[in-house]
Scaffold this active site. Structure first.
Site, PDB file in Angstrom:
ATOM      1  CD  GLU A  20      -3.204   0.476   0.283  1.00  0.00           C
ATOM      2  OE1 GLU A  20      -2.698   1.546  -0.129  1.00  0.00           O
ATOM      3  OE2 GLU A  20      -4.386   0.180   0.092  1.00  0.00           O
ATOM      4  NE  ARG A 100      -6.113  -3.133   8.539  1.00  0.00           N
ATOM      5  CZ  ARG A 100      -5.977  -2.510   7.375  1.00  0.00           C
ATOM      6  NH1 ARG A 100      -5.388  -1.330   7.301  1.00  0.00           N
ATOM      7  NH2 ARG A 100      -6.460  -3.064   6.268  1.00  0.00           N
ATOM      8  CD  GLU A 121     -12.856  -5.248   4.910  1.00  0.00           C
ATOM      9  OE1 GLU A 121     -13.820  -5.161   4.132  1.00  0.00           O
ATOM     10  OE2 GLU A 121     -11.740  -5.698   4.586  1.00  0.00           O
ATOM     11  CG  ASP A 197      -7.391   0.068  -2.184  1.00  0.00           C
ATOM     12  OD1 ASP A 197      -7.041   0.889  -1.330  1.00  0.00           O
ATOM     13  OD2 ASP A 197      -7.241  -1.158  -2.018  1.00  0.00           O
TER      14      ASP A 197
END
Length: 286
Positions: A20, A100, A121, A197
């Site tokens: 990421e 997180r 989630e 994303d």
């Protein structure tokens, strides 16, 4: 609209579980990127091929350069600072069980906009929070599921934002005090094409967004029109950023988490040379 199979290159062959956060650091001419779930911060120097690896004590969602040197880290329990001498200290520590850090970005005013999400989630379990250099925290959005890509238009008047399960890239107006208002959809990723994303904005004001489970990165115009799709062999493309000395190379992070038979390049750092022209990103003013 143009769809191409990118003439991509492998910048770093890796097996990151959840690669990421690519970020070009103009002070060092290096690309920063990370592996969230393995708590690793990577650097890559495209001129020499030199790489470094730093392990963090917690899952790390984002890493950005600081104006005075060092790094700011979006960590599981809050936002931390790494000084140039490698000394670590918390800027703002606020642990929440089951939550997180995720993606983050630095605004034109030097503030850090840091996202969070629940490990499971759970809907509405995440936030988007604005941090200033003195550690002041202001929650911008508090009904977020998977806080992801965030970026600003070249003139600083618009902010783009992704909460992944919505399938939307949203746009907000930036007010005179650097805050945002009037959130509305810019574009929506259709069913079957993956989920939005990470994102970045180029010098023409167009928004590039990586598609998780879409095997592609897309470019949308400021009016929301889809005008370019670059397809890739790896399904889980997580984020994108322009880098290189002239900011014309598009770097892409990828993931292999959750894949039973991952592609050999899943988890690698990829680059599409000459994909466009990016905008220099500000460093965190803290």
């Amino acid at each position: 609209m143009t769809t191409t199979r990118a003439a991509f290159e492998v910048a770093v062959h890796a097996e990151a579980t959840l690669g990421e956060g690519p970020t070009w650091d103009p002070a060092t001419d290096r690309l920063l990127w990370l592996d969230i779930l393995n708590s690793r911060v990577h650097t890559y120097d495209p001129a020499t091929g030199r790489r470094t690896l730093r392990r963090t004590e917690q899952h790390v969602g984002a890493v950005k350069p600081r104006a005075g040197g060092g790094l700011v880290l979006n960590l599981r329990d809050g936002v931390g600072l790494l000084d140039p001498d490698d000394t670590f200290r918390w800027l703002h520590r606020e642990p929440v069980p089951g939550r997180r850090a995720n993606d983050a970005a630095v605004a034109p005013d030097g503030s850090l906009w840091a996202g969070t999400m629940r490990y499971d989630e759970a809907p509405g379990g995440g936030t988007l929070t604005r941090f200033t250099g003195d550690g002041t925290a202001e929650t911008v959005l508090d009904d977020v599921t998977v806080s992801n890509g965030t970026g600003w238009s070249p003139d600083g008047r618009l902010m783009y934002y992704v909460d992944t399960p919505t399938r939307r890239i949203d746009v907000l107006d930036v007010t005179g005090d650097g805050r945002v208002a009037h959130r509305r959809p810019l574009a929506e990723v259709e069913d079957g094409a993956g989920f939005p994303d990470g994102l970045c904005v180029d010098a023409e004001g167009c928004v590039w967004v990586a598609l998780w489970d879409g095997g592609a990165v897309r470019r949308y115009t400021p009016s929301g029109e889809l005008d370019r799709v670059i397809t890739l062999p790896v399904p889980r493309v997580t984020a994108c950023a322009f880098g290189g000395p002239d900011l014309t190379d598009l770097y892409l992070t990828t993931a292999r988490v959750g894949l039973t038979a991952p592609h050999p390049l899943a988890g690698s750092l990829l680059v599409v040379p000459g994909a466009g022209r990016g905008v220099a990103q500000p460093a965190f003013a803290g």
